[in-house]
Design an enzyme around this catalytic site. Structure first.
Site, short mmCIF file in Angstrom:
data_model
loop_
_atom_site.label_atom_id
_atom_site.label_comp_id
_atom_site.label_asym_id
_atom_site.label_seq_id
_atom_site.Cartn_x
_atom_site.Cartn_y
_atom_site.Cartn_z
N ASP A 110 12.19 -13.40 -8.19
CA ASP A 110 11.40 -12.64 -7.12
C ASP A 110 11.25 -13.24 -5.79
OD1 ASP A 110 10.76 -11.13 -9.39
OD2 ASP A 110 8.50 -11.34 -8.99
N ASP A 111 11.16 -12.30 -4.72
CA ASP A 111 10.69 -12.78 -3.64
C ASP A 111 11.95 -13.25 -2.58
OD1 ASP A 111 8.29 -12.45 -4.49
OD2 ASP A 111 7.48 -14.46 -4.26
N HIS A 160 11.27 -5.54 -4.69
CA HIS A 160 9.82 -5.91 -4.93
C HIS A 160 8.81 -5.40 -4.16
CE1 HIS A 160 7.28 -9.03 -6.60
NE2 HIS A 160 7.57 -9.86 -5.63
N HIS A 164 5.45 -7.61 1.06
CA HIS A 164 5.07 -8.28 0.24
C HIS A 164 3.63 -8.65 0.52
CE1 HIS A 164 4.40 -11.29 -3.06
NE2 HIS A 164 5.58 -10.91 -3.46
N HIS A 265 11.37 -17.46 -8.94
CA HIS A 265 11.16 -17.12 -7.97
C HIS A 265 12.51 -17.86 -7.30
CE1 HIS A 265 7.03 -16.30 -8.65
NE2 HIS A 265 7.30 -15.21 -7.94
ZN LIG Z 1 6.49 -11.61 -5.52
#
Ligand SMILES: [Zn+2]
Length: 320
Positions: A110-111, A160, A164, A265
């Site tokens: 993620d991210d 995502h 965010h 991540h």
């Molecule tokens: Zn995230």
């Protein structure tokens, strides 16, 4: 005349020793029985939860069909569901049959993209593994190049969210759609991929979206998008995360014979350091690796009204 001593088994039956052993056995059964019962109930409960989750998903999909087949809206409901009219191209075909592969690991990052993504891609390529990248909105040339490489290497590239930022994306269903459309478009314009899956920041249910998560989940399902939470968290966003803690969290979290969606991540240097060891460990344990697609049975958190918290505990990934 002296009695003949009884031999072997005959002598044992009815002896003090026999009754002592009998008492030990009874005590053991009294102590152990509740544990066996709890174990059996726990297994049954897990199976039931899994069945309920699958049913809930199917029901949601069935109850929220494509916009074209929805009944005409009126009154109060119409004003509350105005977001259904927005982004008429933000739909994908509904998936109703899901597969659940055994002893499989789905590594998810993620991210990103970030300065570590390229090296993570190199490690995955070295081991010939496919994974899933849930990305955020970064438009610098290097980030756009990385999005293309993720696709070229055969991984799943999915949204995502663009910003965010929990407070804005979860302010309302409209806000989430605005943000989702932005990252969905960025992925499409950069790589030609029309994403059909995504991951909610913080998971489907979190402290920031309690007021809207049911409506939001239903709207995303109505549009055909499948969202994935996770079974195993590497907790690599935790303050004191290290290469070893990441490896241990995954070793302790994976289900031996089950399906494992692992949250990591690609913004974390410790994740990069741990990745090789994670892969080698899981390969030695004979796990298969795969990427997420919209026909994989999703893991979705739900809110437990009795415990006043969501059902799967995990770490929430960091805000920007
Ligand atoms: Zn995230």
């Amino acid at each position: 005349m002296r009695k003949k001593p009884k031999a072997g088994r005959e002598a044992y039956l009815g002896s003090v020793c026999f009754f002592r052993h009998l008492i030990y056995l009874c005590l053991f059964l009294i102590v152990a029985a509740p544990y066996f019962c709890i174990g059996a109930l726990y297994r049954q409960n897990r199976e039931l939860h899994s069945q309920i989750r699958d049913l809930t998903l199917k029901t949601l999909v069935a109850n929220f069909p494509h916009k074209s087949s929805l009944p005409p809206k009126s009154g109060k409901i119409a004003s509350n569901l105005n977001y259904q009219d927005r982004y008429p191209d933000l739909y994908c075909s509904h998936q109703t049959a899901f597969v659940k592969k055994k002893k499989t690991v789905y590594l998810t990052f993620d991210d990103g993209p970030s300065m570590f993504t390229e090296k993570i891609l190199n490690i995955l390529a070295k081991h010939k593994l496919k994974a899933t990248f849930f990305v955020v909105g970064r438009k610098d040339p290097k980030s756009l190049e990385l999005l293309k490489r993720i696709v070229d290497d055969g991984h799943t590239l999915a949204p995502h969210t663009y910003t965010h930022i929990y407070s804005s994306i979860y302010a309302s269903v409209d806000s989430f759609l605005d943000d989702f459309n932005k990252i969905h478009s960025l992925i499409y314009e950069t790589t030609g991929v029309k994403a059909t899956i995504f991951r909610f920041p913080g998971g489907t249910v979190n402290a920031h979206n309690r007021k809207i998560y049911r409506e939001l989940s239903a709207e995303m399902l109505r549009r055909g998008y499948i969202f994935f939470d996770w079974d195993v968290s590497a907790a690599d966003c935790a303050k004191n995360a290290t290469e070893t803690s990441i490896l241990n969290n995954i070793i302790n979290g994976v289900h031996k014979n089950g399906r494992n969606i692992v949250l990591m991540h690609d913004t974390s240097e410790e994740t990069l350091k741990a990745l090789e060891r994670v892969i080698v460990y899981l390969k030695n344990k004979k796990f298969a690796f795969d990427r997420l697609t919209n026909d994989i049975a999703p893991v979705t958190f739900h809110y437990n009204y009795f415990k006043r918290r969501r059902s799967i505990k995990d770490g929430i990934c960091g805000q920007f």
